[in-house]
Design a protein around this motif. Structure first.
Motif, short mmCIF file in Angstrom:
data_model
loop_
_atom_site.label_atom_id
_atom_site.label_comp_id
_atom_site.label_asym_id
_atom_site.label_seq_id
_atom_site.Cartn_x
_atom_site.Cartn_y
_atom_site.Cartn_z
N THR A 2 20.28 81.90 115.57
CA THR A 2 20.26 81.34 114.23
C THR A 2 20.11 79.83 114.28
O THR A 2 20.80 79.15 115.04
N ARG A 3 19.19 79.31 113.46
CA ARG A 3 18.98 77.88 113.31
C ARG A 3 19.42 77.49 111.91
O ARG A 3 19.45 78.31 111.01
N SER A 4 19.70 76.22 111.69
CA SER A 4 20.17 75.79 110.39
C SER A 4 19.60 74.43 110.03
O SER A 4 19.51 73.54 110.89
N THR A 5 19.19 74.27 108.76
CA THR A 5 18.68 72.99 108.28
C THR A 5 18.98 72.87 106.79
O THR A 5 19.14 73.87 106.10
N ARG A 6 19.07 71.63 106.32
CA ARG A 6 19.27 71.38 104.89
C ARG A 6 17.91 71.12 104.25
O ARG A 6 17.14 70.30 104.74
N ILE A 7 17.65 71.83 103.15
CA ILE A 7 16.35 71.76 102.49
C ILE A 7 16.53 71.28 101.06
O ILE A 7 17.18 71.96 100.25
N PRO A 8 16.00 70.12 100.71
CA PRO A 8 16.08 69.64 99.32
C PRO A 8 15.11 70.44 98.45
O PRO A 8 13.97 70.72 98.84
N LEU A 9 15.56 70.79 97.25
CA LEU A 9 14.77 71.62 96.34
C LEU A 9 14.38 70.85 95.09
O LEU A 9 15.02 69.86 94.72
N SER A 10 13.36 71.34 94.42
CA SER A 10 12.90 70.72 93.19
C SER A 10 13.92 70.83 92.06
O SER A 10 13.81 70.13 91.05
N THR A 11 14.93 71.67 92.21
CA THR A 11 16.00 71.80 91.22
C THR A 11 17.01 70.67 91.30
O THR A 11 17.95 70.60 90.51
N GLY A 12 16.86 69.79 92.31
CA GLY A 12 17.81 68.71 92.52
C GLY A 12 18.95 69.06 93.44
O GLY A 12 19.82 68.23 93.71
N ILE A 79 20.63 79.24 89.16
CA ILE A 79 20.73 79.74 90.54
C ILE A 79 19.45 80.48 90.93
O ILE A 79 18.96 80.37 92.06
N VAL A 80 18.88 81.23 89.98
CA VAL A 80 17.58 81.87 90.24
C VAL A 80 16.52 80.81 90.48
O VAL A 80 15.65 80.97 91.35
N ALA A 81 16.60 79.70 89.75
CA ALA A 81 15.64 78.61 89.97
C ALA A 81 15.76 78.06 91.39
O ALA A 81 14.74 77.70 92.00
#
Length: 299
Positions: A2-12, A79-81
């Protein structure tokens, strides 16, 4: 692995996302519930990572992801967004969605959006919104089993948990659902480390506070909401529901009537497991999942 990273989303929101399996494998997005994180799927990863691209976010408010403090930020549509913003960020055009507990609630809602990229749905011990709300009004046993939701919504509940101590809350959370002795000490430590981060437990509770589900007190007659008496849209994507039949929080009556709400439904009942089925008996989820996907993916 398992790898892990933080991903910024367009939802802020920025989500911590664990991944496993081949990058070119069929994509599966797996959504956990309360009071967990992407580690819900820890037993499934070694059973699936040979073939599938597993994408396992900590949902907003949990573990390593952003944890806004306003309950309004936990309305289902937000949350769906997040889910579809993650799909956008990863460039997925064909994925299977798996959800357990609150992750299943998000997954039902996502499937009803009819996004063409969501091709297959797998639900593990998470009730369909129509059946759940109806049961909370009409079935006294399900209503009684769900009174914890009212407790979680109470102002200051997090202070009460801090006062009782995280060890006690851990015991209360899992006693009655699984054999506590089956949870290794290092897993217990991971749970407590996640919950005790500043602001995180309040954010976790905000999933209940921001949700629209109505939980009447025992013995009170209430009318059915309008959405329960109107025509409800059907789930169009092929759907597998895997259910631990010893679930004491979400009773097996949640399976009743599903066939009238889903165009293509397969149900797998697991008689000797309860609510935390994904890690209590991971093979009981992985095996029907692989069979289901083989029939839908043609491989």
């Amino acid at each position: 692995m398992t790898r892990s990273t933080r991903i910024p989303l367009s939802t802020g929101i920025t989500l911590n996302v664990a991944t496993a399996g081949p990058e070119d494998g069929p994509a599966i997005v797996l959504l956990h519930g309360f009071p967990e994180s992407h580690r819900t799927w820890r037993g499934l990863v070694p059973l699936l990572e040979d073939k599938y691209r597993l994408i396992m976010p900590d949902q907003r408010g949990f573990a390593g992801s952003d944890a806004p403090q306003d309950p309004k930020d936990y309305a289902t549509d937000r949350i769906v967004a997040d889910l579809f913003a993650l799909v956008d960020a990863l460039g997925l055009d064909d994925f299977t969605l798996v959800g357990h507990d609150w992750g299943g609630a998000v997954s039902w809602a996502a499937a009803l959006r009819n996004d063409p990229r969501l091709k297959r749905l797998i639900i593990v011990n998470a009730p369909h919104p129509l059946i759940f709300q109806k049961s909370l009004i009409e079935d006294p046993e399900q209503r009684a089993a769900s009174q914890y939701i009212t407790a979680f919504r109470a102002p200051g509940f997090e202070k009460a948990v801090e006062a009782m101590g995280w060890d006690t809350f851990f015991t209360k959370s899992f006693t009655g659902h699984v054999d506590l002795a089956a949870i290794p000490a290092e897993e217990k430590a991971e749970y407590i480390a996640e919950w005790s981060q500043p602001g995180v437990f309040t954010a976790m509770l905000n999933w209940y506070r921001g949700a629209g589900v109505m939980v009447p007190p025992p013995g009170v007659d209430v009318p059915l909401p309008d959405f329960l008496v109107r025509a409800f849209p059907a789930v169009k994507v092929p759907t597998l529901v895997v259910w631990g039949m010893r679930d004491k929080a979400l009773l097996p009556l949640q399976l009743d009537g599903l066939d009238g709400l889903i165009d293509d439904l397969t149900v797998e009942r697991v008689p000797d497991a309860g609510h935390f089925l994904p890690w209590e008996k991971p093979k009981a989820v992985a095996e029907p999942l692989r069979t289901f996907l083989a029939s839908r993916l043609g491989a």
